[in-house]
Design an enzyme around this catalytic site. Structure first.
Site, PDB file in Angstrom:
ATOM      1  N   TYR A  33       0.823  -1.212   0.000  1.00 18.94           N
ATOM      2  CA  TYR A  33       0.000   0.000   0.000  1.00 18.94           C
ATOM      3  C   TYR A  33       0.852   1.255   0.000  1.00 18.94           C
ATOM      4  CZ  TYR A  33       0.715   1.036   5.017  1.00 18.94           C
ATOM      5  OH  TYR A  33       1.258   1.354   6.230  1.00 18.94           O
ATOM      6  N   LYS A 149       6.467  -1.876   1.941  1.00 16.39           N
ATOM      7  CA  LYS A 149       5.286  -1.300   2.607  1.00 16.39           C
ATOM      8  C   LYS A 149       4.103  -2.249   2.439  1.00 16.39           C
ATOM      9  CE  LYS A 149       3.147   3.264   3.275  1.00 16.39           C
ATOM     10  NZ  LYS A 149       3.258   3.285   4.724  1.00 16.39           N
ATOM     11  N   GLU A 182      12.260   2.821  13.996  1.00 19.14           N
ATOM     12  CA  GLU A 182      11.392   3.864  13.441  1.00 19.14           C
ATOM     13  C   GLU A 182      10.132   3.903  14.298  1.00 19.14           C
ATOM     14  OE1 GLU A 182       9.817   2.870   9.526  1.00 19.14           O
ATOM     15  OE2 GLU A 182       9.907   0.732   9.993  1.00 19.14           O
ATOM     16  N   LEU A 207      11.137   1.281   7.022  1.00 16.54           N
ATOM     17  CA  LEU A 207      10.557   1.761   5.769  1.00 16.54           C
ATOM     18  C   LEU A 207      11.368   2.959   5.254  1.00 16.54           C
ATOM     19  CD1 LEU A 207       7.972   1.223   3.987  1.00 16.54           C
ATOM     20  CD2 LEU A 207       7.103   3.334   5.001  1.00 16.54           C
TER      21      LEU A 207
HETATM   22  N1  PDD Z   1       2.875   5.346   7.405  1.00 16.82           N
HETATM   23  N2  PDD Z   1       7.550   3.966   8.844  1.00 16.82           N
HETATM   24  C1  PDD Z   1       6.407   3.263   8.866  1.00 16.82           C
HETATM   25  C2  PDD Z   1       6.401   1.939   9.553  1.00 16.82           C
HETATM   26  C3  PDD Z   1       5.252   3.786   8.251  1.00 16.82           C
HETATM   27  O1  PDD Z   1       4.099   3.073   8.283  1.00 16.82           O
HETATM   28  C4  PDD Z   1       5.302   5.061   7.639  1.00 16.82           C
HETATM   29  C5  PDD Z   1       4.121   5.658   6.946  1.00 16.82           C
HETATM   30  C6  PDD Z   1       6.524   5.753   7.645  1.00 16.82           C
HETATM   31  C7  PDD Z   1       6.675   7.085   6.974  1.00 16.82           C
HETATM   32  O2  PDD Z   1       6.702   6.942   5.570  1.00 16.82           O
HETATM   33  P1  PDD Z   1       6.188   8.094   4.614  1.00 16.82           P
HETATM   34  O3  PDD Z   1       6.984   9.302   4.938  1.00 16.82           O
HETATM   35  O4  PDD Z   1       6.469   7.577   3.257  1.00 16.82           O
HETATM   36  O5  PDD Z   1       4.715   8.282   4.889  1.00 16.82           O
HETATM   37  C8  PDD Z   1       7.623   5.169   8.240  1.00 16.82           C
HETATM   38  C9  PDD Z   1       1.714   5.773   6.656  1.00 16.82           C
HETATM   39  C10 PDD Z   1       1.501   7.229   6.660  1.00 16.82           C
HETATM   40  C11 PDD Z   1       0.509   4.974   7.128  1.00 16.82           C
HETATM   41  O6  PDD Z   1       0.676   3.772   7.276  1.00 16.82           O
HETATM   42  O7  PDD Z   1      -0.557   5.525   7.323  1.00 16.82           O
END
Ligand code: PDD
Length: 294
Positions: A33, A149, A182, A207
């Site tokens: 996703y 992801k 993270e 991620l």
């Molecule tokens: N989450 N690390 C994890 C485990 C994440 O699920 C996310 C993002 C990030 C940040 O990635 P990005 O900057 O590309 O959004 C880091 C999204 C927002 C979610 O699951 O809703």
């Protein structure tokens, strides 16, 4: 106005949309996703997000459901049909539907594509950021390919739930050596004792956040040094500033980690400066350039 969601070739009202009960996304979390921010009717960093989606599909040998331009058109239409000015686009691609059986080998499935767009309140988010959030550290119990992801999010659900029970909004995940990998749904950062922005370097453990990457570019342009090196909870407790990055919250100041106030206990000036600069530097593409075909 009822919300509209795209599923496998159709735009439907929520109550009327669905996937097959033997979709592998539902049965095995065999699915990837993306979440893309919509800011002032613009998509933020769409190229990087769609690049990462392609990489996630490629790593798991999930067939792309369509070309990138067709996908971009669906994103545009979904944003437009839901009239979202500020919020998020959610994309999910599952491997597809087949009788429940673990192995993937030899299956030539048509992937399932879901696209939704949801409005969120920018002012609510800004007032949270003005105060900053609390995080708690919890063990990282996830698998060995957190760089992909996937929707296999149960560890994140549990981590965030325990954070909420402790009165915090995010959990920082700690690996077996004591390093913070993270956040449960964000990347974790500190401004360290040497006034460097510090975040863990990329590996299979975390991620590759798009907001993280764009923030590294922003910091470079504003003359702030970034070091990609892991830190532990003790180093975080004594940091000058701390924050999280994610598409849904951009740069979110962290003012408390476990029992420890960070810096002055209020959002740090460098964090706030980066938060302000972020959208200016990120790629922005109008989210609904073309008229909707109803
Ligand atoms: N989450 N690390 C994890 C485990 C994440 O699920 C996310 C993002 C990030 C940040 O990635 P990005 O900057 O590309 O959004 C880091 C999204 C927002 C979610 O699951 O809703």
């Amino acid at each position: 106005m009822s919300r509209i969601i795209y599923v496998n070739g159709h735009y439907r009202r929520y109550g009327e949309a669905g996937v097959h009960v033997e979709d592998r996304g539902l049965q095995f979390a065999d699915s990837v996703y993306e979440v893309i921010e919509i800011y002032n009717t613009q998509l933020i960093d769409p190229t990087r997000h769609l690049d990462r989606l392609e990489r996630s599909m490629n790593e798991l040998s999930i067939s792309p459901p369509m070309s990138r331009s067709a996908l971009s058109h669906i994103i545009e239409q979904t944003v437009r049909r839901n009239r979202v000015h500020n919020g998020i686009v959610y994309l999910q691609v599952t491997r597809g539907t087949a009788p429940r059986d673990f192995p993937i080998n030899g299956k030539d499935l048509s992937p399932t594509l879901i696209c939704s767009a949801r409005a969120t309140s920018r002012s609510a988010r800004d007032s949270i950021a003005a105060k900053g959030i609390s995080v708690v550290s919890v063990p990282d119990i996830r698998w060995g390919r957190c760089d992909i992801k996937t929707v296999m999010l149960l560890p994140a659900v549990l981590a965030k739930s325990s954070a909420h029970q402790a009165g915090a909004s995010e959990a920082w995940l700690v690996d077996t050596d004591g390093w913070i990998t993270e956040g449960a749904s964000s990347n974790a950062w500190i401004l360290n004792q040497d006034y460097e922005l510090q975040t863990r370097s990329l590996s299979h453990a975390l991620l590759p956040g798009i907001t993280r990457q764009t923030l590294i570019d922003v910091a470079g342009k504003t003359g702030i040094l970034v070091v990609e090196r892991a830190f532990n909870a003790k180093q975080a407790y004594t940091a000058k500033e701390a924050f999280n990055t994610s598409a849904s919250a951009t740069i979110m100041p962290v003012v408390r980690i476990d029992e420890q106030s960070i810096g002055s206990g209020t959002p740090g000036p460098i964090t706030l400066k980066l938060r302000q600069a972020f959208h200016h530097h990120a790629e922005r593409i109008p989210a609904s350039a073309r008229p909707a075909k109803y």
